[in-house]
Every structure is written in C-alpha cells, then in structure tokens.
Scaffold this active site. Structure first.
Site, PDB file in Angstrom:
ATOM      1  N   SER A 142     -57.034  92.150 -34.825  1.00  0.00           N
ATOM      2  CA  SER A 142     -57.043  93.615 -34.739  1.00  0.00           C
ATOM      3  C   SER A 142     -56.679  94.203 -36.091  1.00  0.00           C
ATOM      4  CB  SER A 142     -56.014  94.077 -33.697  1.00  0.00           C
ATOM      5  OG  SER A 142     -55.817  95.479 -33.802  1.00  0.00           O
ATOM      6  N   TYR A 154     -47.263  93.785 -31.224  1.00  0.00           N
ATOM      7  CA  TYR A 154     -48.708  93.558 -31.078  1.00  0.00           C
ATOM      8  C   TYR A 154     -49.322  93.238 -32.443  1.00  0.00           C
ATOM      9  CZ  TYR A 154     -53.636  94.688 -30.208  1.00  0.00           C
ATOM     10  OH  TYR A 154     -55.013  94.645 -30.124  1.00  0.00           O
TER      11      TYR A 154
HETATM   12  N1  LIG Z   1     -60.016  97.952 -27.517  1.00  0.00           N
HETATM   13  C1  LIG Z   1     -59.829  97.939 -28.833  1.00  0.00           C
HETATM   14  O1  LIG Z   1     -60.160  98.912 -29.570  1.00  0.00           O
HETATM   15  C2  LIG Z   1     -59.239  96.721 -29.485  1.00  0.00           C
HETATM   16  C3  LIG Z   1     -58.907  96.807 -30.852  1.00  0.00           C
HETATM   17  C4  LIG Z   1     -58.422  95.677 -31.494  1.00  0.00           C
HETATM   18  C5  LIG Z   1     -58.266  94.502 -30.791  1.00  0.00           C
HETATM   19  N2  LIG Z   1     -58.560  94.449 -29.457  1.00  0.00           N
HETATM   20  C6  LIG Z   1     -58.376  93.162 -28.773  1.00  0.00           C
HETATM   21  O2  LIG Z   1     -59.530  92.866 -28.009  1.00  0.00           O
HETATM   22  C7  LIG Z   1     -59.149  92.061 -26.873  1.00  0.00           C
HETATM   23  C8  LIG Z   1     -59.692  92.703 -25.591  1.00  0.00           C
HETATM   24  O3  LIG Z   1     -59.085  93.956 -25.462  1.00  0.00           O
HETATM   25  P1  LIG Z   1     -59.603  95.112 -24.476  1.00  0.00           P
HETATM   26  O4  LIG Z   1     -59.476  96.360 -25.248  1.00  0.00           O
HETATM   27  O5  LIG Z   1     -60.895  94.739 -23.864  1.00  0.00           O
HETATM   28  O6  LIG Z   1     -58.403  95.096 -23.433  1.00  0.00           O
HETATM   29  P2  LIG Z   1     -58.382  95.118 -21.831  1.00  0.00           P
HETATM   30  O7  LIG Z   1     -56.976  95.361 -21.467  1.00  0.00           O
HETATM   31  O8  LIG Z   1     -59.418  96.069 -21.345  1.00  0.00           O
HETATM   32  O9  LIG Z   1     -58.824  93.633 -21.433  1.00  0.00           O
HETATM   33  C9  LIG Z   1     -58.019  92.510 -21.677  1.00  0.00           C
HETATM   34  C10 LIG Z   1     -58.242  91.506 -20.570  1.00  0.00           C
HETATM   35  O10 LIG Z   1     -57.428  90.354 -20.830  1.00  0.00           O
HETATM   36  C11 LIG Z   1     -56.937  89.909 -19.577  1.00  0.00           C
HETATM   37  N3  LIG Z   1     -55.730  89.113 -19.751  1.00  0.00           N
HETATM   38  C12 LIG Z   1     -54.481  89.559 -20.053  1.00  0.00           C
HETATM   39  N4  LIG Z   1     -53.607  88.544 -20.041  1.00  0.00           N
HETATM   40  C13 LIG Z   1     -54.308  87.431 -19.732  1.00  0.00           C
HETATM   41  C14 LIG Z   1     -53.945  86.071 -19.579  1.00  0.00           C
HETATM   42  N5  LIG Z   1     -52.668  85.671 -19.713  1.00  0.00           N
HETATM   43  N6  LIG Z   1     -54.931  85.168 -19.303  1.00  0.00           N
HETATM   44  C15 LIG Z   1     -56.198  85.569 -19.134  1.00  0.00           C
HETATM   45  N7  LIG Z   1     -56.588  86.863 -19.252  1.00  0.00           N
HETATM   46  C16 LIG Z   1     -55.661  87.776 -19.564  1.00  0.00           C
HETATM   47  C17 LIG Z   1     -56.653  91.190 -18.795  1.00  0.00           C
HETATM   48  O11 LIG Z   1     -56.548  90.964 -17.389  1.00  0.00           O
HETATM   49  C18 LIG Z   1     -57.846  92.051 -19.194  1.00  0.00           C
HETATM   50  O12 LIG Z   1     -58.906  91.940 -18.263  1.00  0.00           O
HETATM   51  C19 LIG Z   1     -57.629  91.971 -26.922  1.00  0.00           C
HETATM   52  O13 LIG Z   1     -57.242  90.764 -27.527  1.00  0.00           O
HETATM   53  C20 LIG Z   1     -57.234  93.143 -27.796  1.00  0.00           C
HETATM   54  O14 LIG Z   1     -55.992  92.953 -28.420  1.00  0.00           O
HETATM   55  C21 LIG Z   1     -59.028  95.537 -28.786  1.00  0.00           C
END
Ligand SMILES: NC(=O)c1ccc[n+]([C@@H]2O[C@H](COP(=O)([O-])OP(=O)(O)OC[C@H]3O[C@@H](n4cnc5c(N)ncnc54)[C@H](O)[C@@H]3O)[C@@H](O)[C@H]2O)c1
Length: 295
Positions: A142, A154
């Site tokens: 990220s 985070y």
């Molecule tokens: N959305 C953004 O703009 C953004 C920006 C930078 C990084 N990210 C990263 O992208 C990834 C996905 O994020 P997102 O925005 O889709 O979030 P989200 O919360 O919509 O989805 C994350 C998913 O991970 C699952 N999860 C959590 N803990 C878990 C575990 N122990 N085992 C298996 N699954 C698990 C959750 O149930 C959820 O469905 C993350 O790693 C997040 O840090 C997202």
C-alpha cells in the site's frame, strides 16, 4: 485465449473488494482459481459466480493468519487443479487510530493477517511452485507504507510486505518464481470505513481497474519482471522507487555525537527529505527552504 489459460492461482481475501475483482478477472482470463476468504460464505459466493459462467473455482474459508491453515489454502489448489502457478497475497485488515490509542490486541491481529499471513501463504505457495518449476507471487502492499497519519500499524505491515517482496524476489529468482508487490487504490469496504479515504479517492476508482495489473504480473507476459513495487489507482500506473543509500555518504573512522551533530548542521541538513505520503517537510528543512520573514 486468456493470458492465464492453464494456470492455477490462489487469491487470498477474495470474498469481496479487490480480491473478488482479482479472482473474477483471473477466472475470465482462463485461470482455475482458489477463492480464499476467512469469511467462507463470501468466498463461496465468488467461486459460485465464477462457476456460474463456466469458469473453474473452489472456495476456501481458511485464515491466512495461521501457518497450517495457510498451507491448506495452497494444498486445496494442488488437490483441485494439480499445481499452483500464482498467488495473490491480498487478504488484509486496516483500521485508523492515533498511535497512542492503539491497543495490543488490534495491533497483533493486523500484524498476524497483513504480515504473517503473507509470509505463511507465500512460503506454502513457493514450496508448491518449486515442485512444478516456477510461478508468480503478487503481494499486496500500500502507498500507506510511505507513512500516513493514524495508520501507523497498517503502514508498518505494508512496508513489511514491500521488504518481504524484495527479499523473496532475490531468493526465488533462481527458482523461476517472480515476486512483485502492488499498491492498489480502489473503493472497497476498507475505504468506506475511512471518511478521509472516502473523500480522497474518486468514486470511479473501482477494484476492476486495478485487476489488469495483477493479472499481468501473474501471467507469463511479465517474464523478467521481479522485485518491483507497482502502484495503480485505476488511472495512474507507476513504479515505486527502490530504497537506496543516499549521497552524500560521509566517512570517518568513528562517529561521536559531536561529529554526528556537525554532520547534521552541515552537509546532511540540506539533504533531509520530505517524509510520509503527504511529503511533509521536517522543520529543519522547512527552515532552510522557507527562511523566517524579517520585518
Ligand atoms: N482499497 C484500497 O484502496 C487499498 C489500498 C491499498 C492497499 N489495499 C490492500 O488491498 C487488499 C484488499 O483490500 P480491500 O480494500 O479489498 O479490503 P476489504 O476489506 O474489502 O477485503 C479484504 C478481504 O480480506 C479478508 N480477510 C481478512 N482477514 C483474513 C484472513 N485472516 N484470512 C483470509 N481472508 C481475510 C476479508 O474477509 C475481506 O473479504 C488489502 O491487503 C489492503 O490492505 C487496499
């Protein structure tokens, strides 16, 4: 013909958000997919959706945060599809708090999923990949790893993911396994929980706009690309610079606090850098660049 035809890939945290988009796009590109999410109903819904239009997918409700469960995610892929060619280490947790209000249980939970989960699943996947001659790992980092207010824990976990990716890329090049990290930006539940992110991210930045980058990195078309951190916010696509030792490098047989202080009031002062994602100037640098106004 899709760019992932014949490949078997694991997407962790694939039940919603970005992971769901990676799973759907990977299946559309021809891959057989293990859709993992510790929310098993969500994972099964995505797998069912993929099967509904003729794709190949199974779901896993294991948590990435436990080494034996992480290994089962990968075993499921081998049992169902005979191999593992790709892993997207996407499962992640986020929360905002002032660092002095952070509590140990939440910190531990986030580190266990975002760092240990990536390590456990990655190790299981690379063992399987070595057995079949190679593969591609995409770790989700990220932009927060640069430093962001109220996201310290985070941010630290996502910085760890970038470091892990550099090191694994070095270790695994000889095994024909590529390792890259992606910094996505997209509207998901994670963003909806943060008023600041909601304001900062335009509404048209959907997870599907980041998925093509992840697919490319999983595919053989990315041959020769490893050890990179790449950011995509749906509009901008760019590399994140590699950390490096910055010039000037001062040398002395020994450094005492007085000589360190002299270095910082001398040559190093002008080389201080703005820090954090917002590029905040340290006060010393600000004083150099913006000298105080005299009456
Ligand atoms: N959305 C953004 O703009 C953004 C920006 C930078 C990084 N990210 C990263 O992208 C990834 C996905 O994020 P997102 O925005 O889709 O979030 P989200 O919360 O919509 O989805 C994350 C998913 O991970 C699952 N999860 C959590 N803990 C878990 C575990 N122990 N085992 C298996 N699954 C698990 C959750 O149930 C959820 O469905 C993350 O790693 C997040 O840090 C997202």
């Amino acid at each position: 013909m899709g760019i992932l035809d014949g490949k078997a890939v694991v997407i962790t945290g694939g039940g919603r958000g970005l992971g769901e988009a990676y799973a759907m796009h990977a299946a559309l590109a021809g891959a057989s997919v293990v859709v993992n999410d510790n929310d098993g109903d969500l994972a099964e819904r995505v797998a069912e959706h993929i099967r509904g239009y003729g794709g190949r997918a199974v779901s896993s409700n294991h948590t990435v945060a436990d080494p034996s469960e992480a290994a089962k995610i990968v075993e499921l892929c081998v049992d169902e599809f005979g191999r593992v060619d790709g892993l997207v280490n996407n499962a992640g947790l986020n929360y905002e708090t002032a660092p002095w209000e952070d509590d140990p249980e939440t910190i531990r939970n986030v580190v266990e999923v975002n760092v240990l989960g990536v390590i456990y699943t990655g190790i299981a996947a690379m063992r399987a990949m070595r057995a079949t001659g190679g593969g591609s790992i995409v770790n989700i980092s990220s932009g927060a790893s640069f430093g962001q207010r109220k996201l310290a824990t985070y941010s630290a976990t996502k910085g760890a993911v970038a470091s892990l990716s550099y090191s694994w890329a070095l270790d695994l090049e000889s095994e024909n396994i590529r390792v890259n990290a992606v910094c996505p930006v997209a509207h998901t539940r994670m963003v909806w929980k943060s008023e600041r992110s909601l304001r900062a991210i335009p509404a048209d930045r959907t997870p599907g706009k980041v998925a093509p980058l992840v697919l490319f990195l999983l595919s053989d078309r990315a041959e020769g690309i490893t050890g990179q951190v790449i950011r995509c916010n749906g509009r901008q696509l760019h590399l994140v610079g590699q950390p490096y030792f910055k010039q000037p490098i001062l040398e002395s047989d020994s450094w005492d606090t007085a000589s360190v202080e002299r270095a910082f009031t001398g040559v190093l002062q002008a080389h201080l850098e703005p820090y954090g994602l917002e590029k905040r100037m340290p006060p010393r640098l600000r004083a150099l660049v913006e000298p105080p106004q005299t009456a």
